[in-house]
Motif scaffolding. Structure first.
Motif, mmCIF file in Angstrom:
data_model
loop_
_atom_site.group_PDB
_atom_site.id
_atom_site.type_symbol
_atom_site.label_atom_id
_atom_site.label_comp_id
_atom_site.label_asym_id
_atom_site.label_seq_id
_atom_site.Cartn_x
_atom_site.Cartn_y
_atom_site.Cartn_z
ATOM 1 N N GLU A 24 1.967 -0.987 0.586
ATOM 2 C CA GLU A 24 2.116 -2.136 1.486
ATOM 3 C C GLU A 24 1.161 -3.258 1.095
ATOM 4 N N SER A 25 -0.046 -2.872 0.673
ATOM 5 C CA SER A 25 -1.004 -3.897 0.226
ATOM 6 C C SER A 25 -0.478 -4.596 -1.018
ATOM 7 N N LEU A 26 0.101 -3.800 -1.920
ATOM 8 C CA LEU A 26 0.647 -4.360 -3.154
ATOM 9 C C LEU A 26 1.721 -5.401 -2.830
ATOM 10 N N ASP A 27 2.556 -5.040 -1.850
ATOM 11 C CA ASP A 27 3.614 -5.956 -1.427
ATOM 12 C C ASP A 27 3.008 -7.259 -0.906
ATOM 13 N N GLN A 28 1.973 -7.127 -0.071
ATOM 14 C CA GLN A 28 1.345 -8.328 0.506
ATOM 15 C C GLN A 28 0.610 -9.140 -0.561
ATOM 16 N N ILE A 29 -0.081 -8.423 -1.463
ATOM 17 C CA ILE A 29 -0.813 -9.133 -2.526
ATOM 18 C C ILE A 29 0.182 -9.916 -3.387
ATOM 19 N N THR A 63 -3.601 2.661 10.344
ATOM 20 C CA THR A 63 -3.891 2.975 8.946
ATOM 21 C C THR A 63 -5.382 3.197 8.678
ATOM 22 N N LEU A 64 -6.205 2.172 8.949
ATOM 23 C CA LEU A 64 -7.611 2.273 8.520
ATOM 24 C C LEU A 64 -8.378 3.368 9.259
ATOM 25 N N PHE A 115 -2.417 -6.722 12.403
ATOM 26 C CA PHE A 115 -3.793 -6.418 11.992
ATOM 27 C C PHE A 115 -4.415 -5.319 12.858
ATOM 28 N N ILE A 152 -2.447 -2.029 10.928
ATOM 29 C CA ILE A 152 -3.467 -1.799 9.896
ATOM 30 C C ILE A 152 -4.699 -1.108 10.487
ATOM 31 N N PHE A 155 -0.445 2.833 2.243
ATOM 32 C CA PHE A 155 -1.284 1.646 2.434
ATOM 33 C C PHE A 155 -1.361 0.843 1.133
ATOM 34 N N THR A 156 -1.475 1.558 0.005
ATOM 35 C CA THR A 156 -1.559 0.878 -1.284
ATOM 36 C C THR A 156 -0.274 0.105 -1.567
#
Lengths: 147, 395
Positions: free
Chosen positions: B255-260, B294-295, B286, B290, B252-253
Protein backbone atom coordinates in the motif's frame (compact mmCIF):
# COMPACT_ATOMS: atom_id res chain seq x y z
CA UNK A 1 -12.59 -44.23 -9.94
CA UNK A 2 -13.29 -44.03 -6.17
CA UNK A 3 -16.94 -44.23 -5.15
CA UNK A 4 -17.07 -40.81 -3.47
CA UNK A 5 -15.63 -39.11 -6.57
CA UNK A 6 -18.18 -40.84 -8.78
CA UNK A 7 -20.98 -39.75 -6.46
CA UNK A 8 -19.65 -36.20 -6.40
CA UNK A 9 -19.49 -36.05 -10.17
CA UNK A 10 -23.08 -37.26 -10.24
CA UNK A 11 -24.09 -34.58 -7.72
CA UNK A 12 -22.34 -31.94 -9.84
CA UNK A 13 -24.01 -33.25 -13.00
CA UNK A 14 -27.39 -32.93 -11.28
CA UNK A 15 -26.51 -29.41 -10.09
CA UNK A 16 -25.39 -28.32 -13.55
CA UNK A 17 -28.54 -29.84 -15.07
CA UNK A 18 -30.70 -27.91 -12.58
CA UNK A 19 -28.80 -24.71 -13.39
CA UNK A 20 -29.29 -25.27 -17.13
CA UNK A 21 -33.01 -25.87 -16.64
CA UNK A 22 -33.24 -22.72 -14.48
CA UNK A 23 -31.25 -20.82 -17.09
CA UNK A 24 -33.64 -21.98 -19.79
CA UNK A 25 -36.78 -20.96 -17.92
CA UNK A 26 -35.60 -17.91 -15.99
CA UNK A 27 -33.49 -16.07 -18.57
CA UNK A 28 -35.51 -12.97 -19.52
CA UNK A 29 -37.07 -13.22 -23.01
CA UNK A 30 -35.38 -10.19 -24.44
CA UNK A 31 -31.90 -10.99 -23.03
CA UNK A 32 -29.23 -10.31 -25.67
CA UNK A 33 -31.73 -8.70 -28.05
CA UNK A 34 -29.30 -5.81 -28.53
CA UNK A 35 -26.38 -6.61 -26.21
CA UNK A 36 -25.70 -8.06 -22.79
CA UNK A 37 -28.92 -6.73 -21.24
CA UNK A 38 -32.68 -7.16 -21.44
CA UNK A 39 -33.96 -5.48 -24.59
CA UNK A 40 -37.27 -4.84 -22.83
CA UNK A 41 -35.46 -2.73 -20.24
CA UNK A 42 -35.52 0.09 -22.83
CA UNK A 43 -39.32 0.09 -23.14
CA UNK A 44 -39.67 -0.22 -19.35
CA UNK A 45 -37.49 2.82 -18.81
CA UNK A 46 -39.19 4.86 -21.55
CA UNK A 47 -42.57 3.89 -20.06
CA UNK A 48 -41.77 5.49 -16.70
CA UNK A 49 -43.78 8.55 -15.72
CA UNK A 50 -42.09 11.77 -16.79
CA UNK A 51 -41.15 14.25 -14.08
CA UNK A 52 -39.90 17.17 -16.11
CA UNK A 53 -41.36 19.18 -18.96
CA UNK A 54 -39.50 21.62 -21.15
CA UNK A 55 -39.52 25.42 -21.02
CA UNK A 56 -41.93 25.54 -23.99
CA UNK A 57 -44.60 23.76 -21.92
CA UNK A 58 -44.25 26.35 -19.14
CA UNK A 59 -44.50 29.15 -21.72
CA UNK A 60 -47.90 27.92 -22.88
CA UNK A 61 -49.47 29.38 -19.73
CA UNK A 62 -46.75 31.65 -18.29
CA UNK A 63 -46.06 33.49 -21.51
CA UNK A 64 -45.37 36.86 -19.84
CA UNK A 65 -42.65 35.44 -17.62
CA UNK A 66 -41.27 33.36 -20.49
CA UNK A 67 -41.07 36.48 -22.64
CA UNK A 68 -39.28 38.37 -19.86
CA UNK A 69 -36.84 35.52 -19.45
CA UNK A 70 -35.81 35.42 -23.11
CA UNK A 71 -34.35 38.90 -22.75
CA UNK A 72 -32.42 38.33 -19.54
CA UNK A 73 -29.26 36.64 -18.42
CA UNK A 74 -31.18 33.59 -17.21
CA UNK A 75 -32.33 32.81 -20.74
CA UNK A 76 -30.59 29.43 -20.80
CA UNK A 77 -31.66 28.43 -17.27
CA UNK A 78 -34.60 26.03 -17.49
CA UNK A 79 -37.65 26.99 -15.38
CA UNK A 80 -37.51 23.68 -13.51
CA UNK A 81 -33.96 24.29 -12.29
CA UNK A 82 -35.41 26.74 -9.73
CA UNK A 83 -39.04 25.61 -9.53
CA UNK A 84 -38.52 21.83 -9.49
CA UNK A 85 -40.03 19.09 -11.71
CA UNK A 86 -43.11 20.47 -13.44
CA UNK A 87 -44.80 17.52 -15.12
CA UNK A 88 -47.51 17.10 -12.49
CA UNK A 89 -48.10 20.86 -12.32
CA UNK A 90 -48.49 21.08 -16.11
CA UNK A 91 -50.88 18.15 -16.01
CA UNK A 92 -53.03 19.45 -13.15
CA UNK A 93 -52.05 23.02 -12.16
CA UNK A 94 -54.79 23.43 -9.55
CA UNK A 95 -53.65 20.60 -7.34
CA UNK A 96 -49.88 20.66 -7.81
CA UNK A 97 -48.09 23.82 -6.81
CA UNK A 98 -44.46 24.38 -7.67
CA UNK A 99 -41.83 25.84 -5.39
CA UNK A 100 -41.08 29.55 -5.52
CA UNK A 101 -37.70 29.91 -3.81
CA UNK A 102 -37.25 33.43 -2.47
CA UNK A 103 -34.47 33.07 0.06
CA UNK A 104 -31.00 34.56 -0.37
CA UNK A 105 -29.33 31.17 0.22
CA UNK A 106 -31.02 29.74 -2.86
CA UNK A 107 -29.47 32.27 -5.25
CA UNK A 108 -26.11 31.88 -3.55
CA UNK A 109 -25.97 28.22 -4.53
CA UNK A 110 -24.87 29.39 -7.96
CA UNK A 111 -23.78 32.96 -7.35
CA UNK A 112 -21.59 32.79 -4.27
CA UNK A 113 -17.91 33.44 -4.91
CA UNK A 114 -16.31 30.13 -5.91
CA UNK A 115 -12.89 29.96 -7.49
CA UNK A 116 -13.77 26.63 -9.11
CA UNK A 117 -16.71 28.05 -11.07
CA UNK A 118 -16.31 29.89 -14.37
CA UNK A 119 -16.62 33.55 -13.24
CA UNK A 120 -17.22 35.07 -16.65
CA UNK A 121 -20.31 32.91 -17.22
CA UNK A 122 -21.91 32.79 -13.77
CA UNK A 123 -21.77 36.14 -12.01
CA UNK A 124 -20.48 35.78 -8.48
CA UNK A 125 -20.75 37.92 -5.37
CA UNK A 126 -19.11 37.92 -1.97
CA UNK A 127 -22.03 36.80 0.19
CA UNK A 128 -20.61 38.43 3.32
CA UNK A 129 -20.01 41.89 1.89
CA UNK A 130 -22.80 42.17 -0.70
CA UNK A 131 -25.94 43.54 1.07
CA UNK A 132 -25.82 40.99 3.84
CA UNK A 133 -29.21 39.89 5.15
CA UNK A 134 -31.16 41.26 2.19
CA UNK A 135 -33.15 38.97 -0.06
CA UNK A 136 -31.66 39.01 -3.57
CA UNK A 137 -35.09 39.34 -5.20
CA UNK A 138 -35.61 42.73 -3.52
CA UNK A 139 -33.29 44.21 -6.16
CA UNK A 140 -32.96 41.48 -8.81
CA UNK A 141 -35.83 39.98 -10.74
CA UNK A 142 -34.86 36.33 -11.10
CA UNK A 143 -36.65 36.10 -14.46
CA UNK A 144 -34.66 39.02 -15.83
CA UNK A 145 -31.75 39.72 -13.51
CA UNK A 146 -29.74 42.90 -13.95
CA UNK A 147 -26.21 43.62 -12.84
CA UNK B 1 -36.25 18.83 -4.41
CA UNK B 2 -35.81 19.26 -0.68
CA UNK B 3 -33.23 16.48 -0.49
CA UNK B 4 -31.35 17.89 -3.47
CA UNK B 5 -31.03 21.27 -1.75
CA UNK B 6 -29.86 19.55 1.42
CA UNK B 7 -27.27 17.63 -0.59
CA UNK B 8 -26.13 20.80 -2.34
CA UNK B 9 -25.32 22.33 1.04
CA UNK B 10 -22.73 19.57 1.58
CA UNK B 11 -20.71 20.29 -1.54
CA UNK B 12 -17.38 22.07 -1.80
CA UNK B 13 -16.16 23.65 -5.00
CA UNK B 14 -17.32 22.46 -8.39
CA UNK B 15 -18.91 19.05 -8.87
CA UNK B 16 -20.83 17.40 -11.70
CA UNK B 17 -24.55 16.75 -11.01
CA UNK B 18 -24.20 12.97 -11.10
CA UNK B 19 -21.52 13.09 -8.40
CA UNK B 20 -23.59 14.84 -5.72
CA UNK B 21 -25.06 11.70 -4.17
CA UNK B 22 -22.88 8.62 -3.71
CA UNK B 23 -24.11 5.65 -5.71
CA UNK B 24 -22.17 3.12 -3.66
CA UNK B 25 -22.83 3.38 0.05
CA UNK B 26 -21.84 1.46 3.18
CA UNK B 27 -23.24 -1.81 1.79
CA UNK B 28 -20.69 -1.68 -1.03
CA UNK B 29 -18.00 -1.19 1.62
CA UNK B 30 -19.22 -4.42 3.23
CA UNK B 31 -18.97 -6.41 -0.01
CA UNK B 32 -15.16 -6.36 -0.42
CA UNK B 33 -14.82 -6.54 3.37
CA UNK B 34 -16.82 -9.77 3.68
CA UNK B 35 -15.33 -11.28 0.52
CA UNK B 36 -11.87 -10.48 1.86
CA UNK B 37 -12.62 -12.27 5.12
CA UNK B 38 -13.58 -15.36 3.06
CA UNK B 39 -10.39 -15.32 1.00
CA UNK B 40 -8.21 -14.62 4.03
CA UNK B 41 -9.72 -17.33 6.21
CA UNK B 42 -9.35 -19.83 3.37
CA UNK B 43 -5.72 -18.92 2.78
CA UNK B 44 -4.98 -19.50 6.48
CA UNK B 45 -6.52 -22.99 6.15
CA UNK B 46 -4.42 -23.63 3.05
CA UNK B 47 -1.23 -22.60 4.85
CA UNK B 48 -1.88 -25.41 7.28
CA UNK B 49 -2.75 -28.00 4.65
CA UNK B 50 -0.45 -27.33 1.71
CA UNK B 51 2.57 -26.07 3.60
CA UNK B 52 1.94 -28.48 6.44
CA UNK B 53 2.20 -25.96 9.27
CA UNK B 54 1.19 -28.22 12.13
CA UNK B 55 0.90 -25.45 14.72
CA UNK B 56 -2.10 -24.09 12.80
CA UNK B 57 -3.96 -27.42 12.93
CA UNK B 58 -6.47 -26.33 15.64
CA UNK B 59 -7.69 -23.56 13.33
CA UNK B 60 -7.90 -25.57 10.09
CA UNK B 61 -11.58 -26.52 10.23
CA UNK B 62 -12.54 -23.26 11.95
CA UNK B 63 -10.93 -21.34 9.06
CA UNK B 64 -12.76 -23.37 6.44
CA UNK B 65 -16.13 -23.08 8.19
CA UNK B 66 -15.58 -19.34 8.75
CA UNK B 67 -14.81 -18.92 5.05
CA UNK B 68 -18.00 -20.83 4.14
CA UNK B 69 -20.17 -18.90 6.63
CA UNK B 70 -19.02 -15.55 5.23
CA UNK B 71 -19.09 -16.79 1.62
CA UNK B 72 -22.78 -17.64 1.94
CA UNK B 73 -23.62 -13.99 2.66
CA UNK B 74 -20.93 -12.42 0.43
CA UNK B 75 -23.49 -11.58 -2.25
CA UNK B 76 -26.09 -10.22 0.15
CA UNK B 77 -24.72 -6.66 0.52
CA UNK B 78 -24.77 -6.37 -3.27
CA UNK B 79 -28.26 -7.80 -3.62
CA UNK B 80 -29.72 -5.60 -0.88
CA UNK B 81 -27.95 -2.54 -2.26
CA UNK B 82 -29.34 -3.13 -5.76
CA UNK B 83 -32.84 -3.17 -4.33
CA UNK B 84 -34.03 -5.77 -6.84
CA UNK B 85 -34.41 -8.86 -4.66
CA UNK B 86 -36.67 -10.60 -7.19
CA UNK B 87 -34.10 -10.36 -9.96
CA UNK B 88 -30.91 -11.29 -8.09
CA UNK B 89 -30.66 -14.75 -9.66
CA UNK B 90 -30.18 -13.16 -13.08
CA UNK B 91 -26.60 -12.52 -12.01
CA UNK B 92 -26.07 -16.30 -11.98
CA UNK B 93 -27.99 -17.23 -15.11
CA UNK B 94 -26.96 -14.45 -17.46
CA UNK B 95 -23.21 -14.10 -17.01
CA UNK B 96 -21.24 -12.63 -19.90
CA UNK B 97 -17.75 -11.45 -20.62
CA UNK B 98 -18.35 -7.79 -21.40
CA UNK B 99 -18.49 -6.55 -17.81
CA UNK B 100 -16.24 -7.29 -14.84
CA UNK B 101 -19.26 -7.30 -12.55
CA UNK B 102 -21.15 -9.82 -14.69
CA UNK B 103 -18.31 -12.32 -14.20
CA UNK B 104 -19.19 -12.45 -10.52
CA UNK B 105 -21.58 -15.36 -11.09
CA UNK B 106 -18.71 -17.49 -12.42
CA UNK B 107 -16.21 -16.42 -9.78
CA UNK B 108 -18.66 -16.95 -6.92
CA UNK B 109 -19.93 -20.34 -8.05
CA UNK B 110 -16.44 -21.64 -8.77
CA UNK B 111 -15.16 -20.65 -5.37
CA UNK B 112 -18.22 -21.79 -3.41
CA UNK B 113 -19.01 -25.03 -5.21
CA UNK B 114 -15.67 -26.27 -6.47
CA UNK B 115 -13.34 -25.04 -3.77
CA UNK B 116 -14.97 -24.42 -0.39
CA UNK B 117 -17.75 -26.99 -0.33
CA UNK B 118 -15.60 -29.72 -1.85
CA UNK B 119 -12.70 -29.16 0.52
CA UNK B 120 -14.99 -29.20 3.54
CA UNK B 121 -16.77 -32.25 2.17
CA UNK B 122 -13.58 -34.26 1.68
CA UNK B 123 -12.32 -33.15 5.06
CA UNK B 124 -15.50 -34.15 6.92
CA UNK B 125 -16.74 -37.09 4.80
CA UNK B 126 -15.38 -39.81 7.06
CA UNK B 127 -16.64 -38.06 10.20
CA UNK B 128 -20.06 -37.52 8.71
CA UNK B 129 -20.30 -41.22 7.95
CA UNK B 130 -19.47 -42.04 11.59
CA UNK B 131 -21.90 -39.38 12.87
CA UNK B 132 -24.63 -40.72 10.59
CA UNK B 133 -24.15 -44.13 12.22
CA UNK B 134 -24.22 -42.69 15.75
CA UNK B 135 -27.18 -40.31 15.40
CA UNK B 136 -30.86 -41.16 15.20
CA UNK B 137 -33.90 -39.83 13.39
CA UNK B 138 -33.62 -36.71 11.26
CA UNK B 139 -29.97 -36.03 12.08
CA UNK B 140 -29.05 -39.54 10.88
CA UNK B 141 -30.79 -38.85 7.58
CA UNK B 142 -29.25 -35.39 7.37
CA UNK B 143 -25.67 -36.61 7.85
CA UNK B 144 -26.33 -39.44 5.38
CA UNK B 145 -27.56 -36.94 2.82
CA UNK B 146 -24.44 -34.84 3.43
CA UNK B 147 -22.25 -37.88 2.73
CA UNK B 148 -24.23 -38.42 -0.51
CA UNK B 149 -25.25 -41.80 0.91
CA UNK B 150 -21.73 -43.21 0.87
CA UNK B 151 -20.83 -45.16 3.99
CA UNK B 152 -17.34 -46.27 2.95
CA UNK B 153 -14.90 -45.81 5.84
CA UNK B 154 -12.09 -47.98 4.52
CA UNK B 155 -8.48 -46.72 4.76
CA UNK B 156 -8.41 -46.54 0.93
CA UNK B 157 -11.43 -44.25 0.90
CA UNK B 158 -9.79 -42.05 3.53
CA UNK B 159 -6.65 -41.86 1.44
CA UNK B 160 -8.77 -40.79 -1.52
CA UNK B 161 -10.39 -38.08 0.65
CA UNK B 162 -6.97 -36.91 1.72
CA UNK B 163 -5.60 -36.90 -1.83
CA UNK B 164 -8.55 -35.05 -3.36
CA UNK B 165 -8.78 -32.66 -0.40
CA UNK B 166 -5.12 -31.76 -0.91
CA UNK B 167 -5.62 -31.35 -4.66
CA UNK B 168 -8.58 -29.01 -4.09
CA UNK B 169 -6.61 -26.96 -1.55
CA UNK B 170 -3.88 -26.54 -4.16
CA UNK B 171 -6.49 -25.35 -6.69
CA UNK B 172 -8.11 -23.32 -3.90
CA UNK B 173 -5.12 -21.07 -3.24
CA UNK B 174 -5.06 -19.49 -6.73
CA UNK B 175 -8.87 -19.49 -6.62
CA UNK B 176 -8.87 -17.52 -3.36
CA UNK B 177 -6.29 -15.18 -4.91
CA UNK B 178 -8.49 -14.79 -7.98
CA UNK B 179 -11.65 -14.23 -5.93
CA UNK B 180 -10.29 -11.28 -4.06
CA UNK B 181 -8.02 -10.13 -6.85
CA UNK B 182 -11.24 -9.95 -8.87
CA UNK B 183 -12.89 -7.70 -6.28
CA UNK B 184 -9.84 -5.41 -6.45
CA UNK B 185 -9.98 -5.57 -10.25
CA UNK B 186 -13.53 -4.15 -10.23
CA UNK B 187 -12.16 -0.98 -8.62
CA UNK B 188 -8.71 -1.01 -10.22
CA UNK B 189 -10.12 -1.21 -13.74
CA UNK B 190 -12.24 1.96 -13.47
CA UNK B 191 -9.88 4.18 -15.42
CA UNK B 192 -11.97 7.33 -14.92
CA UNK B 193 -11.28 7.30 -11.19
CA UNK B 194 -7.67 8.10 -10.26
CA UNK B 195 -8.15 6.95 -6.64
CA UNK B 196 -9.10 3.46 -7.86
CA UNK B 197 -7.39 3.03 -11.18
CA UNK B 198 -4.14 1.29 -10.36
CA UNK B 199 -2.90 -2.15 -11.34
CA UNK B 200 -1.83 -2.55 -7.73
CA UNK B 201 -5.46 -2.63 -6.61
CA UNK B 202 -6.06 -6.40 -6.99
CA UNK B 203 -2.79 -7.16 -5.17
CA UNK B 204 -3.52 -4.69 -2.37
CA UNK B 205 -7.02 -6.09 -1.97
CA UNK B 206 -5.64 -9.60 -1.85
CA UNK B 207 -3.09 -8.92 0.87
CA UNK B 208 -5.52 -6.88 2.94
CA UNK B 209 -7.96 -9.77 2.56
CA UNK B 210 -5.38 -12.18 3.92
CA UNK B 211 -4.68 -9.85 6.84
CA UNK B 212 -8.37 -9.48 7.73
CA UNK B 213 -9.15 -13.20 7.28
CA UNK B 214 -6.28 -14.27 9.50
CA UNK B 215 -7.26 -11.72 12.16
CA UNK B 216 -10.86 -12.93 12.01
CA UNK B 217 -9.89 -16.59 12.47
CA UNK B 218 -7.61 -15.62 15.35
CA UNK B 219 -10.50 -13.78 16.98
CA UNK B 220 -13.00 -16.59 16.34
CA UNK B 221 -10.58 -19.25 17.60
CA UNK B 222 -10.17 -17.37 20.90
CA UNK B 223 -13.91 -16.69 21.14
CA UNK B 224 -14.81 -20.35 20.55
CA UNK B 225 -12.36 -21.52 23.20
CA UNK B 226 -13.71 -18.93 25.63
CA UNK B 227 -17.30 -20.04 25.00
CA UNK B 228 -16.35 -23.74 25.31
CA UNK B 229 -14.28 -22.95 28.41
CA UNK B 230 -11.27 -24.66 26.82
CA UNK B 231 -7.69 -23.57 26.97
CA UNK B 232 -6.49 -21.76 23.84
CA UNK B 233 -3.39 -23.30 22.28
CA UNK B 234 -0.92 -20.45 22.75
CA UNK B 235 1.57 -22.02 20.34
CA UNK B 236 -1.11 -21.95 17.63
CA UNK B 237 -1.94 -18.30 18.46
CA UNK B 238 1.75 -17.37 18.34
CA UNK B 239 2.04 -18.99 14.91
CA UNK B 240 -1.08 -17.22 13.57
CA UNK B 241 0.29 -13.96 14.97
CA UNK B 242 3.62 -14.60 13.24
CA UNK B 243 1.93 -15.04 9.86
CA UNK B 244 -0.33 -12.06 10.53
CA UNK B 245 2.80 -10.02 11.23
CA UNK B 246 4.52 -11.10 7.99
CA UNK B 247 1.47 -10.48 5.83
CA UNK B 248 0.71 -7.16 7.55
CA UNK B 249 4.22 -6.02 6.65
CA UNK B 250 3.73 -7.11 3.03
CA UNK B 251 0.30 -5.45 2.91
CA UNK B 252 1.61 -2.20 4.40
CA UNK B 253 4.60 -2.21 2.04
CA UNK B 254 2.43 -2.73 -1.03
CA UNK B 255 0.00 0.00 0.00
CA UNK B 256 2.89 2.35 0.74
CA UNK B 257 4.40 1.51 -2.63
CA UNK B 258 1.11 2.42 -4.27
CA UNK B 259 0.99 5.75 -2.43
CA UNK B 260 4.66 6.52 -3.06
CA UNK B 261 4.10 5.81 -6.74
CA UNK B 262 1.11 8.14 -6.73
CA UNK B 263 3.00 10.87 -4.86
CA UNK B 264 6.07 10.65 -7.12
CA UNK B 265 4.03 10.50 -10.31
CA UNK B 266 1.90 13.47 -9.09
CA UNK B 267 -0.33 13.49 -12.14
CA UNK B 268 -3.19 15.93 -12.68
CA UNK B 269 -5.37 14.19 -10.05
CA UNK B 270 -2.76 14.45 -7.31
CA UNK B 271 -3.82 17.82 -5.88
CA UNK B 272 -7.42 16.78 -5.30
CA UNK B 273 -6.37 13.42 -3.84
CA UNK B 274 -3.97 15.20 -1.48
CA UNK B 275 -6.79 17.40 -0.21
CA UNK B 276 -9.06 14.35 0.01
CA UNK B 277 -6.64 12.30 2.09
CA UNK B 278 -5.67 15.21 4.35
CA UNK B 279 -9.25 16.39 4.74
CA UNK B 280 -12.29 14.18 4.38
CA UNK B 281 -10.35 10.92 4.76
CA UNK B 282 -7.97 12.08 7.49
CA UNK B 283 -9.71 10.20 10.30
CA UNK B 284 -10.50 7.02 8.35
CA UNK B 285 -7.17 6.88 6.49
CA UNK B 286 -4.44 8.11 8.84
CA UNK B 287 -6.00 7.30 12.20
CA UNK B 288 -8.13 4.22 11.58
CA UNK B 289 -6.51 2.45 8.62
CA UNK B 290 -2.85 3.29 9.11
CA UNK B 291 -2.72 3.99 12.86
CA UNK B 292 -5.16 1.59 14.50
CA UNK B 293 -5.30 -0.98 11.71
CA UNK B 294 -1.65 -1.18 10.66
CA UNK B 295 1.03 0.56 12.73
CA UNK B 296 -0.18 -0.45 16.21
CA UNK B 297 -0.65 -4.14 15.20
CA UNK B 298 2.68 -4.26 13.31
CA UNK B 299 4.57 -2.71 16.23
CA UNK B 300 2.92 -4.91 18.83
CA UNK B 301 3.32 -8.10 16.80
CA UNK B 302 6.90 -7.12 15.96
CA UNK B 303 7.78 -6.68 19.62
CA UNK B 304 6.07 -9.99 20.44
CA UNK B 305 8.32 -11.78 17.93
CA UNK B 306 11.34 -10.94 20.08
CA UNK B 307 9.96 -10.54 23.55
CA UNK B 308 7.31 -12.90 24.80
CA UNK B 309 5.38 -11.70 27.85
CA UNK B 310 3.23 -14.02 29.99
CA UNK B 311 0.70 -16.22 28.19
CA UNK B 312 -2.30 -14.34 29.52
CA UNK B 313 -0.89 -10.97 28.45
CA UNK B 314 -0.14 -12.35 25.00
CA UNK B 315 -3.70 -13.64 24.63
CA UNK B 316 -5.17 -10.26 25.57
CA UNK B 317 -2.79 -8.54 23.14
CA UNK B 318 -3.72 -10.97 20.33
CA UNK B 319 -7.41 -10.36 20.99
CA UNK B 320 -6.98 -6.58 20.85
CA UNK B 321 -4.77 -6.79 17.75
CA UNK B 322 -7.24 -9.01 15.90
CA UNK B 323 -10.02 -6.49 16.57
CA UNK B 324 -7.77 -3.55 15.59
CA UNK B 325 -6.80 -5.26 12.33
CA UNK B 326 -10.44 -6.07 11.52
CA UNK B 327 -11.42 -2.45 12.17
CA UNK B 328 -8.42 -1.18 10.17
CA UNK B 329 -9.24 -3.30 7.12
CA UNK B 330 -12.88 -2.20 7.30
CA UNK B 331 -11.68 1.39 7.06
CA UNK B 332 -9.32 0.45 4.22
CA UNK B 333 -12.41 -0.71 2.27
CA UNK B 334 -14.21 2.46 3.36
CA UNK B 335 -11.38 4.66 2.11
CA UNK B 336 -11.37 2.91 -1.25
CA UNK B 337 -15.12 2.69 -1.85
CA UNK B 338 -16.35 5.92 -0.24
CA UNK B 339 -13.11 7.89 -0.77
CA UNK B 340 -13.22 7.24 -4.50
CA UNK B 341 -16.64 8.85 -4.76
CA UNK B 342 -16.05 11.91 -2.60
CA UNK B 343 -14.11 14.00 -5.11
CA UNK B 344 -15.33 15.34 -8.43
CA UNK B 345 -13.86 13.93 -11.62
CA UNK B 346 -13.41 17.56 -12.62
CA UNK B 347 -10.79 17.57 -9.80
CA UNK B 348 -12.29 20.85 -8.55
CA UNK B 349 -14.65 19.85 -5.77
CA UNK B 350 -16.00 17.41 -3.22
CA UNK B 351 -19.26 15.92 -2.14
CA UNK B 352 -19.81 14.34 1.26
CA UNK B 353 -21.24 11.14 2.67
CA UNK B 354 -22.81 10.46 6.01
CA UNK B 355 -24.04 7.03 7.00
CA UNK B 356 -27.73 6.93 7.81
CA UNK B 357 -27.75 5.82 11.42
CA UNK B 358 -31.47 6.46 11.75
CA UNK B 359 -33.99 6.15 8.97
CA UNK B 360 -31.69 4.77 6.29
CA UNK B 361 -31.04 1.16 5.48
CA UNK B 362 -27.29 1.15 4.88
CA UNK B 363 -26.15 0.82 8.51
CA UNK B 364 -28.81 -1.65 9.62
CA UNK B 365 -28.34 -3.90 6.58
CA UNK B 366 -24.55 -3.71 6.76
CA UNK B 367 -24.66 -4.72 10.41
CA UNK B 368 -27.09 -7.50 9.58
CA UNK B 369 -24.80 -8.95 6.88
CA UNK B 370 -21.87 -8.78 9.24
CA UNK B 371 -23.71 -10.52 12.09
CA UNK B 372 -25.52 -13.22 10.10
CA UNK B 373 -22.28 -15.09 9.16
CA UNK B 374 -21.53 -15.55 12.87
CA UNK B 375 -24.88 -17.30 13.31
CA UNK B 376 -24.23 -19.41 10.21
CA UNK B 377 -20.81 -20.24 11.63
CA UNK B 378 -22.37 -21.24 14.97
CA UNK B 379 -24.71 -23.58 13.08
CA UNK B 380 -21.89 -25.03 10.97
CA UNK B 381 -19.75 -25.62 14.06
CA UNK B 382 -22.69 -27.31 15.76
CA UNK B 383 -23.27 -29.46 12.67
CA UNK B 384 -19.60 -30.20 11.97
CA UNK B 385 -17.75 -29.77 15.29
CA UNK B 386 -14.00 -29.74 14.56
CA UNK B 387 -13.21 -31.13 18.03
CA UNK B 388 -15.33 -34.24 17.44
CA UNK B 389 -13.43 -35.33 14.35
CA UNK B 390 -11.96 -38.81 14.38
CA UNK B 391 -8.47 -38.02 13.18
CA UNK B 392 -6.53 -39.25 16.21
CA UNK B 393 -8.25 -42.60 16.45
CA UNK B 394 -7.48 -43.65 12.91
CA UNK B 395 -3.95 -42.31 12.81
Amino acid sequence: MPLQVKRLLLAFAVFIAIMLVLKYFLTPDSWREYGAYRGKALTEISGKEAKYVEMETCAECHDTIAGLKTQGLHVSVQCEICHGPGYKHADDPDNNDLEIPRERQFCLRCHTKNMASPQDIIKQIDAVEHNEGEECITCHNPHQPWL
Amino acid sequence: MESLYEALANLDGFIYPNEIALNWDLLIVMYPYITGLVAGAFILASLNRVFDIKALKPTYEISLLTALAFMLVATMPLITHLGQPLRFYEMLITPHLTSAMAIFGFVYLWYLMVVLLLEIWFDYRYDMVIWSQQKKGFMKFFYKALTLWISDTSPESRKTDEKFGYFITVIGIPSAFLLHGYVGFIFGSIKANPWWSTVMMPVIFLFSAMVSGIALVMFIYMAINYLRRKKTDIFCLDTIAKYLFYILILDFTLESLDQIHRIYEADESFDILKILVRGKLFFTFFIMQIGIGTLIPITTLGVLQFKKPRERTRKILYLIISIFVLVGIFFMRWNVVIGGQLFSKSFYGFTSYKVNLIGGTDVSLSLLWFIVPFFILAFLIWLLPPWKKFVEKTN
